[in-house]
Design a protein around this motif. Structure first.
Motif, PDB file in Angstrom:
ATOM      1  N   THR A 129      11.107  -8.052  48.016  1.00 15.79           N
ATOM      2  CA  THR A 129      10.822  -9.445  48.324  1.00 15.79           C
ATOM      3  C   THR A 129       9.324  -9.664  48.223  1.00 15.79           C
ATOM      4  N   THR A 130       8.917 -10.823  47.781  1.00 20.20           N
ATOM      5  CA  THR A 130       7.494 -11.129  47.680  1.00 20.20           C
ATOM      6  C   THR A 130       6.917 -11.587  49.011  1.00 20.20           C
ATOM      7  N   VAL A 131       7.766 -11.811  49.981  1.00 19.60           N
ATOM      8  CA  VAL A 131       7.312 -12.327  51.269  1.00 19.60           C
ATOM      9  C   VAL A 131       6.849 -11.208  52.190  1.00 19.60           C
ATOM     10  N   GLU A 132       7.534 -10.089  52.185  1.00 20.99           N
ATOM     11  CA  GLU A 132       7.206  -8.977  53.079  1.00 20.99           C
ATOM     12  C   GLU A 132       7.497  -7.669  52.358  1.00 20.99           C
ATOM     13  N   ASP A 133       6.615  -6.682  52.535  1.00 20.19           N
ATOM     14  CA  ASP A 133       6.809  -5.393  51.870  1.00 20.19           C
ATOM     15  C   ASP A 133       8.000  -4.669  52.481  1.00 20.19           C
ATOM     16  N   ARG A 134       9.083  -4.571  51.725  1.00 23.03           N
ATOM     17  CA  ARG A 134      10.304  -3.918  52.186  1.00 23.03           C
ATOM     18  C   ARG A 134      10.739  -2.874  51.161  1.00 23.03           C
ATOM     19  N   GLY A 135       9.761  -2.300  50.443  1.00 21.21           N
ATOM     20  CA  GLY A 135      10.091  -1.294  49.442  1.00 21.21           C
ATOM     21  C   GLY A 135      10.146  -1.889  48.049  1.00 21.21           C
ATOM     22  N   LYS A 136      10.555  -1.071  47.107  1.00 24.70           N
ATOM     23  CA  LYS A 136      10.613  -1.470  45.700  1.00 24.70           C
ATOM     24  C   LYS A 136      12.054  -1.412  45.196  1.00 24.70           C
ATOM     25  N   VAL A 137      12.311  -2.160  44.136  1.00 28.67           N
ATOM     26  CA  VAL A 137      13.621  -2.164  43.494  1.00 28.67           C
ATOM     27  C   VAL A 137      13.397  -2.299  41.987  1.00 28.67           C
ATOM     28  N   THR A 138      14.237  -1.628  41.213  1.00 25.67           N
ATOM     29  CA  THR A 138      14.174  -1.746  39.764  1.00 25.67           C
ATOM     30  C   THR A 138      15.353  -2.588  39.304  1.00 25.67           C
ATOM     31  N   ARG A 139      15.042  -3.656  38.575  1.00 29.14           N
ATOM     32  CA  ARG A 139      16.076  -4.575  38.089  1.00 29.14           C
ATOM     33  C   ARG A 139      15.782  -4.939  36.640  1.00 29.14           C
ATOM     34  N   LYS A 140      16.833  -5.310  35.938  1.00 30.81           N
ATOM     35  CA  LYS A 140      16.662  -5.799  34.584  1.00 30.81           C
ATOM     36  C   LYS A 140      16.088  -7.206  34.645  1.00 30.81           C
ATOM     37  N   ARG A 141      15.089  -7.470  33.816  1.00 27.89           N
ATOM     38  CA  ARG A 141      14.406  -8.763  33.791  1.00 27.89           C
ATOM     39  C   ARG A 141      14.370  -9.311  32.368  1.00 27.89           C
ATOM     40  N   ILE A 142      14.306 -10.618  32.295  1.00 28.13           N
ATOM     41  CA  ILE A 142      14.081 -11.324  31.041  1.00 28.13           C
ATOM     42  C   ILE A 142      12.583 -11.616  30.998  1.00 28.13           C
ATOM     43  N   PHE A 143      11.921 -11.277  29.895  1.00 28.56           N
ATOM     44  CA  PHE A 143      10.483 -11.522  29.759  1.00 28.56           C
ATOM     45  C   PHE A 143      10.259 -12.834  29.018  1.00 28.56           C
ATOM     46  N   LEU A 144       9.523 -13.746  29.648  1.00 29.95           N
ATOM     47  CA  LEU A 144       9.286 -15.076  29.106  1.00 29.95           C
ATOM     48  C   LEU A 144       7.789 -15.281  28.891  1.00 29.95           C
ATOM     49  N   PRO A 145       7.339 -15.344  27.646  1.00 29.71           N
ATOM     50  CA  PRO A 145       5.906 -15.537  27.400  1.00 29.71           C
ATOM     51  C   PRO A 145       5.449 -16.947  27.774  1.00 29.71           C
ATOM     52  N   VAL A 146       4.229 -17.047  28.265  1.00 34.04           N
ATOM     53  CA  VAL A 146       3.643 -18.349  28.588  1.00 34.04           C
ATOM     54  C   VAL A 146       3.687 -19.241  27.346  1.00 34.04           C
ATOM     55  N   SER A 147       3.382 -18.669  26.189  1.00 33.66           N
ATOM     56  CA  SER A 147       3.349 -19.450  24.947  1.00 33.66           C
ATOM     57  C   SER A 147       4.730 -19.988  24.560  1.00 33.66           C
ATOM     58  N   GLY A 148       5.788 -19.435  25.138  1.00 29.10           N
ATOM     59  CA  GLY A 148       7.137 -19.886  24.822  1.00 29.10           C
ATOM     60  C   GLY A 148       7.692 -20.916  25.789  1.00 29.10           C
ATOM     61  N   ALA A 149       6.876 -21.345  26.768  1.00 26.81           N
ATOM     62  CA  ALA A 149       7.351 -22.348  27.726  1.00 26.81           C
ATOM     63  C   ALA A 149       7.681 -23.647  27.000  1.00 26.81           C
ATOM     64  N   THR A 150       8.766 -24.275  27.388  1.00 26.61           N
ATOM     65  CA  THR A 150       9.213 -25.516  26.769  1.00 26.61           C
ATOM     66  C   THR A 150       8.321 -26.689  27.178  1.00 26.61           C
ATOM     67  N   TYR A 151       7.898 -26.692  28.439  1.00 30.57           N
ATOM     68  CA  TYR A 151       7.028 -27.730  28.984  1.00 30.57           C
ATOM     69  C   TYR A 151       5.985 -27.086  29.883  1.00 30.57           C
ATOM     70  N   SER A 152       4.853 -27.767  30.039  1.00 34.09           N
ATOM     71  CA  SER A 152       3.827 -27.326  30.984  1.00 34.09           C
ATOM     72  C   SER A 152       3.075 -28.541  31.468  1.00 34.09           C
ATOM     73  N   GLY A 153       2.399 -28.403  32.589  1.00 35.77           N
ATOM     74  CA  GLY A 153       1.646 -29.526  33.107  1.00 35.77           C
ATOM     75  C   GLY A 153       0.953 -29.202  34.409  1.00 35.77           C
ATOM     76  N   THR A 154       0.464 -30.248  35.041  1.00 33.38           N
ATOM     77  CA  THR A 154      -0.252 -30.146  36.312  1.00 33.38           C
ATOM     78  C   THR A 154       0.620 -30.747  37.399  1.00 33.38           C
ATOM     79  N   THR A 155       0.614 -30.111  38.584  1.00 31.69           N
ATOM     80  CA  THR A 155       1.512 -30.529  39.662  1.00 31.69           C
ATOM     81  C   THR A 155       1.055 -31.784  40.385  1.00 31.69           C
ATOM     82  N   TYR A 156      -0.159 -32.233  40.194  1.00 26.77           N
ATOM     83  CA  TYR A 156      -0.619 -33.445  40.905  1.00 26.77           C
ATOM     84  C   TYR A 156      -0.960 -34.545  39.943  1.00 26.77           C
TER      85      TYR A 156
END
Length: 156
Positions: A129-156
């Motif tokens: 978990t990113t909230v509290e250190d409770r050890g590590k886990v190995t999982r399969k992930r999909i890698f998404l490049p920043v350059s491949g984002a469909t949309y981007s912008g500013t939150t404000y």
């Protein structure tokens, strides 16, 4: 202690979902929005919504992630394979599968997974978990490049 950790995690998850909920009306300013589900601690998808124009309705299944990094800290971001599979189940039912990331520098990146190359995968060891250190886990992930984002912008 377990309830406290889940509460912290759920609070942080809700914060990220709320950031996305605040951005969506601006992204879909010409549409009428209907939120079927959001901020549900038990949901496998964070947000279900429809956006209706004068002539058509679009449905979205959205996974929201609030990152503690700037949007360009890494050139590739990751999506857990099980979350990808869940979003793609809803794609089969007419929902656009969206992975929506917000960042500490008030930027956002959005991937429409129906239009994104999701074949780049690998096992990645990360904190449980990113909230509290409770050890590590190995999982399969999909890698998404920043350059491949469909949309981007500013939150404000």
């Amino acid at each position: 202690k377990r309830l406290l950790v889940m509460s912290k995690f759920n609070d942080y998850d809700r914060k990220g979902q709320q950031k996305v909920m605040n951005i969506l009306p601006n992204l879909f300013s010409g549409c009428t929005l209907n939120f079927e589900q959001h901020i549900d601690d038990n949901g496998k998808v964070d947000i279900f919504m429809s956006a209706t124009t004068q002539t058509r309705m679009y449905k979205y299944a959205i996974e929201a992630k609030d990152r503690w990094y700037t949007h360009n800290y890494f050139d590739t971001w990751v999506l857990e394979e099980d979350k990808y599979k869940e979003l793609m189940k809803h794609y089969e039912n007419g929902y656009k599968p969206i992975y929506f990331n917000t960042f500490s520098d008030n930027k956002y990146l959005v991937w429409d997974l129906s239009k994104t190359d999701c074949t780049h995968t690998g096992n990645l060891t990360t904190p449980k978990t990113t909230v509290e250190d409770r050890g590590k886990v190995t999982r399969k992930r999909i890698f998404l490049p920043v350059s491949g984002a469909t949309y981007s912008g500013t939150t404000y």
